[in-house]
Design a protein around this motif. Sequence first.
Motif, PDB file in Angstrom:
ATOM      1  N   HIS A   1       0.816  -1.202   0.000  1.00  0.00           N
ATOM      2  CA  HIS A   1       0.000   0.000   0.000  1.00  0.00           C
ATOM      3  C   HIS A   1       0.855   1.260   0.000  1.00  0.00           C
ATOM      4  O   HIS A   1       2.026   1.243   0.381  1.00  0.00           O
ATOM      5  CB  HIS A   1      -0.932   0.006   1.224  1.00  0.00           C
ATOM      6  CG  HIS A   1      -1.894  -1.129   1.256  1.00  0.00           C
ATOM      7  ND1 HIS A   1      -1.617  -2.317   1.896  1.00  0.00           N
ATOM      8  CD2 HIS A   1      -3.124  -1.277   0.709  1.00  0.00           C
ATOM      9  CE1 HIS A   1      -2.633  -3.144   1.751  1.00  0.00           C
ATOM     10  NE2 HIS A   1      -3.560  -2.543   1.032  1.00  0.00           N
TER      11      HIS A   1
ATOM     12  N   ASN B   1      -9.919   3.243  -3.345  1.00  0.00           N
ATOM     13  CA  ASN B   1      -8.930   2.926  -2.311  1.00  0.00           C
ATOM     14  C   ASN B   1      -8.031   1.749  -2.689  1.00  0.00           C
ATOM     15  O   ASN B   1      -7.324   1.211  -1.838  1.00  0.00           O
ATOM     16  CB  ASN B   1      -9.631   2.639  -0.982  1.00  0.00           C
ATOM     17  CG  ASN B   1     -10.641   1.502  -1.085  1.00  0.00           C
ATOM     18  OD1 ASN B   1     -10.698   0.784  -2.089  1.00  0.00           O
ATOM     19  ND2 ASN B   1     -11.451   1.334  -0.045  1.00  0.00           N
ATOM     20  N   LYS B   2      -8.048   1.352  -3.953  1.00  0.00           N
ATOM     21  CA  LYS B   2      -7.201   0.243  -4.390  1.00  0.00           C
ATOM     22  C   LYS B   2      -5.727   0.615  -4.217  1.00  0.00           C
ATOM     23  O   LYS B   2      -5.246   1.584  -4.805  1.00  0.00           O
ATOM     24  CB  LYS B   2      -7.497  -0.091  -5.851  1.00  0.00           C
ATOM     25  CG  LYS B   2      -6.679  -1.259  -6.381  1.00  0.00           C
ATOM     26  CD  LYS B   2      -7.023  -1.555  -7.837  1.00  0.00           C
ATOM     27  CE  LYS B   2      -6.199  -2.699  -8.387  1.00  0.00           C
ATOM     28  NZ  LYS B   2      -6.514  -2.972  -9.819  1.00  0.00           N
ATOM     29  N   GLY B   3      -5.014  -0.151  -3.411  1.00  0.00           N
ATOM     30  CA  GLY B   3      -3.604   0.089  -3.170  1.00  0.00           C
ATOM     31  C   GLY B   3      -3.310   1.271  -2.273  1.00  0.00           C
ATOM     32  O   GLY B   3      -2.142   1.623  -2.075  1.00  0.00           O
TER      33      GLY B   3
ATOM     34  N   ASN C   1      -6.801   2.142   3.623  1.00  0.00           N
ATOM     35  CA  ASN C   1      -8.065   1.788   2.958  1.00  0.00           C
ATOM     36  C   ASN C   1      -9.023   2.979   2.861  1.00  0.00           C
ATOM     37  O   ASN C   1     -10.237   2.826   2.863  1.00  0.00           O
ATOM     38  CB  ASN C   1      -8.746   0.634   3.706  1.00  0.00           C
ATOM     39  CG  ASN C   1      -9.728  -0.121   2.816  1.00  0.00           C
ATOM     40  OD1 ASN C   1      -9.503  -0.286   1.621  1.00  0.00           O
ATOM     41  ND2 ASN C   1     -10.832  -0.574   3.401  1.00  0.00           N
TER      42      ASN C   1
ATOM     43  N   THR D   1     -10.623   6.054   0.815  1.00  0.00           N
ATOM     44  CA  THR D   1     -10.926   6.403  -0.569  1.00  0.00           C
ATOM     45  C   THR D   1     -10.454   7.817  -0.893  1.00  0.00           C
ATOM     46  O   THR D   1     -10.501   8.718  -0.057  1.00  0.00           O
ATOM     47  CB  THR D   1     -12.440   6.295  -0.814  1.00  0.00           C
ATOM     48  OG1 THR D   1     -12.838   4.936  -0.592  1.00  0.00           O
ATOM     49  CG2 THR D   1     -12.799   6.692  -2.235  1.00  0.00           C
TER      50      THR D   1
END
Length: 255
Positions: free
Chosen positions: A78, A234-236, A240, A242
Amino acid sequence: MAPSSFLVLLCFLLLPFTVATPLFETVAQLAWKLQCALDPDFDLGKNNTVQHNETEHVGWYDPRVQGGRFIDYTTKKHGEPLNIIVSNLSDPFILSEAGFRHYVKSLGYSEECLGLHWGNVHEADLGDGRGKQEEEILARQFYWGPIFGTCWESLAGGHHFRAWQQTGDNASSQAWFVGASKEYDSSKNHMIVPDGWNIGRDWFVSQAIQGSQWKGIWWAADVEWREGLLEPGNKGINHNITQDGKVAILTVNRL
């Protein structure tokens, strides 16, 4: 048949014979050069250049072209969004580290409390040929003054950012790539507040475009909002949380 089409056909007809005789090689090369002169997009190398230029932007280079990205490396899986670019069309003073540090003080940021760092050191790959690089600047909002004011931010929370400069040989724009956010106080381990990526970015931008000054130098910025550089969601993304996928491109001028 159009002259350019005839020359293309001639190139392909003569190409198998180029190894056999120097004469045919010379004729084929001349035909190729003539076609390239008539149609600059015909040559494969020039096509590659055109495609690369489409991903170059005035004032900065798109890190994704050469393997970089608009998310830093906070952990192995992340990262935090690089949601602001300070363009190299800005005043040259800002394109130095000392100048950029001076400028962000006018926005209300300064170095960490007493110069001490808590937390992870982030890395980012700006696609300039240097690979992952550690953050060059970490600055926090100051409440009373730039020396001790960030100590309160470390305790009470507030705005902060990390910044990297695009200086590698493959894409030496000198632009600053900034990841700005708003965080909770120290009791929550400086976790990012809900919608903290967008809030932190917007606060930085708001301070910049309304005009600011530090030690007698006045600044004002123009902003261009870009989409398509960051994927919304919030991908990656660390924590988490957005974000809206928008990147602010700032051009900072001295008044």
